[in-house]
Design a protein around this motif. Structure first.
Motif, PDB file in Angstrom:
ATOM      1  N   LYS A 175       0.829  -1.214   0.000  1.00 14.25           N
ATOM      2  CA  LYS A 175       0.000   0.000   0.000  1.00 14.25           C
ATOM      3  C   LYS A 175       0.858   1.256   0.000  1.00 14.25           C
ATOM      4  N   THR A 176       1.978   1.231   0.705  1.00 16.33           N
ATOM      5  CA  THR A 176       2.854   2.405   0.721  1.00 16.33           C
ATOM      6  C   THR A 176       3.334   2.696  -0.693  1.00 16.33           C
ATOM      7  N   VAL A 177       3.783   1.654  -1.384  1.00 18.81           N
ATOM      8  CA  VAL A 177       4.292   1.840  -2.751  1.00 18.81           C
ATOM      9  C   VAL A 177       3.172   2.324  -3.669  1.00 18.81           C
ATOM     10  N   SER A 178       1.996   1.679  -3.589  1.00 17.91           N
ATOM     11  CA  SER A 178       0.939   2.038  -4.548  1.00 17.91           C
ATOM     12  C   SER A 178       0.276   3.372  -4.193  1.00 17.91           C
ATOM     13  N   GLU A 179       0.084   3.654  -2.885  1.00 16.72           N
ATOM     14  CA  GLU A 179      -0.670   4.867  -2.528  1.00 16.72           C
ATOM     15  C   GLU A 179       0.233   6.096  -2.381  1.00 16.72           C
ATOM     16  N   LEU A 180       1.490   5.891  -1.959  1.00 13.92           N
ATOM     17  CA  LEU A 180       2.367   7.059  -1.762  1.00 13.92           C
ATOM     18  C   LEU A 180       3.391   7.203  -2.891  1.00 13.92           C
ATOM     19  N   GLY A 181       3.441   6.233  -3.778  1.00 17.70           N
ATOM     20  CA  GLY A 181       4.258   6.398  -4.989  1.00 17.70           C
ATOM     21  C   GLY A 181       5.680   5.873  -4.906  1.00 17.70           C
ATOM     22  N   GLY A 182       5.974   4.989  -3.969  1.00 14.68           N
ATOM     23  CA  GLY A 182       7.310   4.398  -3.913  1.00 14.68           C
ATOM     24  C   GLY A 182       7.683   4.011  -2.499  1.00 14.68           C
ATOM     25  N   LEU A 183       8.949   3.648  -2.327  1.00 16.96           N
ATOM     26  CA  LEU A 183       9.484   3.385  -0.981  1.00 16.96           C
ATOM     27  C   LEU A 183      10.999   3.559  -1.040  1.00 16.96           C
ATOM     28  N   ASP A 184      11.512   4.479  -0.231  1.00 14.75           N
ATOM     29  CA  ASP A 184      12.953   4.772  -0.222  1.00 14.75           C
ATOM     30  C   ASP A 184      13.571   4.607   1.160  1.00 14.75           C
ATOM     31  N   ILE A 185      12.736   4.685   2.208  1.00 14.38           N
ATOM     32  CA  ILE A 185      13.254   4.697   3.589  1.00 14.38           C
ATOM     33  C   ILE A 185      12.327   3.839   4.449  1.00 14.38           C
ATOM     34  N   VAL A 186      12.917   2.906   5.203  1.00 12.27           N
ATOM     35  CA  VAL A 186      12.130   2.149   6.194  1.00 12.27           C
ATOM     36  C   VAL A 186      12.791   2.358   7.550  1.00 12.27           C
ATOM     37  N   VAL A 187      12.026   2.862   8.497  1.00 10.59           N
ATOM     38  CA  VAL A 187      12.550   3.022   9.860  1.00 10.59           C
ATOM     39  C   VAL A 187      11.854   1.995  10.750  1.00 10.59           C
ATOM     40  N   ASN A 188      12.607   0.992  11.177  1.00 10.40           N
ATOM     41  CA  ASN A 188      12.085  -0.038  12.072  1.00 10.40           C
ATOM     42  C   ASN A 188      12.223   0.469  13.503  1.00 10.40           C
ATOM     43  N   ASN A 189      11.190   1.202  13.924  1.00  8.19           N
ATOM     44  CA  ASN A 189      11.232   1.891  15.224  1.00  8.19           C
ATOM     45  C   ASN A 189      10.380   1.197  16.296  1.00  8.19           C
ATOM     46  N   ALA A 190       9.305   0.508  15.892  1.00 10.97           N
ATOM     47  CA  ALA A 190       8.392  -0.088  16.884  1.00 10.97           C
ATOM     48  C   ALA A 190       9.167  -0.980  17.842  1.00 10.97           C
ATOM     49  N   GLY A 191       8.859  -0.861  19.115  1.00  6.16           N
ATOM     50  CA  GLY A 191       9.548  -1.694  20.095  1.00  6.16           C
ATOM     51  C   GLY A 191       8.875  -1.603  21.450  1.00  6.16           C
ATOM     52  N   ILE A 192       9.197  -2.554  22.300  1.00  5.24           N
ATOM     53  CA  ILE A 192       8.705  -2.536  23.683  1.00  5.24           C
ATOM     54  C   ILE A 192       9.881  -2.783  24.626  1.00  5.24           C
ATOM     55  N   GLU A 193       9.686  -2.433  25.891  1.00  3.57           N
ATOM     56  CA  GLU A 193      10.690  -2.804  26.906  1.00  3.57           C
ATOM     57  C   GLU A 193       9.997  -3.594  28.001  1.00  3.57           C
ATOM     58  N   ILE A 194      10.758  -4.437  28.654  1.00  5.70           N
ATOM     59  CA  ILE A 194      10.261  -5.161  29.818  1.00  5.70           C
ATOM     60  C   ILE A 194      11.354  -5.043  30.865  1.00  5.70           C
ATOM     61  N   CYS A 195      11.008  -4.484  32.025  1.00  4.53           N
ATOM     62  CA  CYS A 195      11.990  -4.368  33.109  1.00  4.53           C
ATOM     63  C   CYS A 195      11.757  -5.489  34.109  1.00  4.53           C
ATOM     64  N   ALA A 196      12.732  -6.316  34.321  1.00  5.83           N
ATOM     65  CA  ALA A 196      12.628  -7.381  35.335  1.00  5.83           C
ATOM     66  C   ALA A 196      14.000  -8.012  35.489  1.00  5.83           C
ATOM     67  N   LEU A 197      14.241  -8.569  36.659  1.00  6.15           N
ATOM     68  CA  LEU A 197      15.450  -9.373  36.799  1.00  6.15           C
ATOM     69  C   LEU A 197      15.307 -10.568  35.859  1.00  6.15           C
ATOM     70  N   LEU A 198      16.428 -11.061  35.339  1.00  3.23           N
ATOM     71  CA  LEU A 198      16.360 -12.206  34.420  1.00  3.23           C
ATOM     72  C   LEU A 198      15.687 -13.400  35.094  1.00  3.23           C
ATOM     73  N   GLU A 199      15.984 -13.597  36.384  1.00  2.24           N
ATOM     74  CA  GLU A 199      15.401 -14.761  37.073  1.00  2.24           C
ATOM     75  C   GLU A 199      13.887 -14.632  37.250  1.00  2.24           C
ATOM     76  N   ASP A 200      13.359 -13.402  37.113  1.00  2.00           N
ATOM     77  CA  ASP A 200      11.910 -13.188  37.237  1.00  2.00           C
ATOM     78  C   ASP A 200      11.215 -13.023  35.888  1.00  2.00           C
ATOM     79  N   THR A 201      11.969 -13.098  34.798  1.00  2.00           N
ATOM     80  CA  THR A 201      11.385 -12.883  33.470  1.00  2.00           C
ATOM     81  C   THR A 201      10.739 -14.175  32.975  1.00  2.00           C
ATOM     82  N   SER A 202       9.448 -14.080  32.631  1.00  2.00           N
ATOM     83  CA  SER A 202       8.763 -15.293  32.159  1.00  2.00           C
ATOM     84  C   SER A 202       9.181 -15.582  30.720  1.00  2.00           C
TER      85      SER A 202
END
Ligand SMILES: NC(=O)c1ccc[n+]([C@@H]2O[C@H](COP(=O)([O-])OP(=O)(O)OC[C@H]3O[C@@H](n4cnc5c(N)ncnc54)[C@H](O)[C@@H]3O)[C@@H](O)[C@H]2O)c1
Length: 271
Positions: free
Chosen positions: A81-108
């Motif tokens: 859709k980006t290519v067809s509706e906006l006319g191309g693709l030159d830049i992709v920024v992979n920004n989405a992310g999450i964090e999880i704070c926990a001690l490793l021994e407590d991480t499920s």
């Protein structure tokens, strides 16, 4: 006399994931401000639409698609859709992310898997489908720039952020492997990572709380003070610092830069 450097993205199309808010929204605003047409994608639809309205109101060009970066079918649709509706693709920024704070021994196992799915598999899919579209013969076909948000936590360890560090370290080397592969294959697709220090977005604020909840600091003020002490330039980083780094990597001003780690952290990883 040296003339000032103006970076233009006029005529380029950018896709920025997780850009409804935070660093992604600022990156999208900055790329649009430099002339790019920007596809904003996120799982948060109302916030994403609001960021689009904000950009369009200030004279930029942006559109929104709801997009979970862990879903390959959605990646295929969003890129098409980006290519067809906006006319191309030159830049992709992979920004989405999450964090999880926990001690490793407590991480499920479930939490560990979830952070890898979003922070690593999401970036892998962005590299894969971004490259397929931008490489010669692809639907966009003009080469381009892929920018992956890693972190200072992809360069050194932080107590309470083990799962997050593991995911961001993976992003760092996935970036380099893609840079080498696409360079060797002559695709004209550069791939770089940005490594921000702690910035007080929703995620940044959650880290301050999470370190306390993990039992590693008595209160948020103590965590903030710890980062202040570790950061030579102080905790003054803003989303615009990261957006300017993305603008450079996205533009034709960085034609020989690939596989690089652009660290924007006030010096926290220098000592
Ligand atoms: N803020 C910091 O201190 C900091 C430091 C280093 C790196 N980073 C990295 O920068 C990036 C942006 O961070 P931020 O501070 O803006 O975080 P944020 O939590 O404010 O924003 C993250 C965005 O990603 C979106 N998102 C989450 N899961 C998603 C999914 N499955 N599919 C699509 N979108 C999804 C969220 O809805 C949100 O809009 C992240 O990759 C983060 O790890 C942030």
């Amino acid at each position: 006399m040296t003339a000032g450097l103006t970076i233009s993205l006029e005529g380029k199309v950018a896709l920025v994931t997780g850009s409804a808010r935070g660093l992604g929204a600022e990156i999208a605003r900055t790329l649009a401000g430099a002339g790019a047409t920007v596809m904003i994608t996120d799982i948060l639809a109302p916030e994403g639409e609001a960021t689009v309205a904000d950009i369009n109101k200030s004279g930029g060009r942006a559109a929104f698609l709801k997009h979970d970066v862990t879903r390959e079918d959605q990646w295929q649709e969003v890129v098409a859709k980006t290519v067809s509706e906006l006319g191309g693709l030159d830049i992709v920024v992979n920004n989405a992310g999450i964090e999880i704070c926990a001690l490793l021994e407590d991480t499920s196992m479930e939490d560990f898997q979830r952070i890898l799915d979003i922070n690593v598999s999401g970036v892998f899919l962005g590299i894969k489908h971004g490259c397929k579209a931008m490489k010669p013969g692809g639907t966009a076909g003009k080469g381009g720039s892929i920018i992956n948000l890693s972190s200072v936590a992809g360069l050194r360890g932080f107590a309470g952020l083990g799962a997050y560090c593991g995911s961001k370290g993976a992003v760092k080397l996935l970036t380099k492997a893609a840079a080498v592969e696409f360079g060797n294959l002559g695709y004209g697709v550069r791939v770089n990572s940005i490594h921000p220090g702690l910035i007080f977005t929703d995620m940044g604020n959650a880290v301050l709380k999470g370190i306390v909840e993990a039992g590693l600091a008595p209160d948020e003020a103590a965590t903030r003070q710890l980062f202040e002490t570790l950061t030579p330039l102080g905790m003054t980083g803003a989303p615009s610092d990261i957006a300017k780094a993305a603008l450079y990597l996205a533009s034709d001003q960085s034609p020989w830069v690939t596989g690089a780690e652009l660290v924007v952290d006030g010096g926290i990883t220098a000592s």
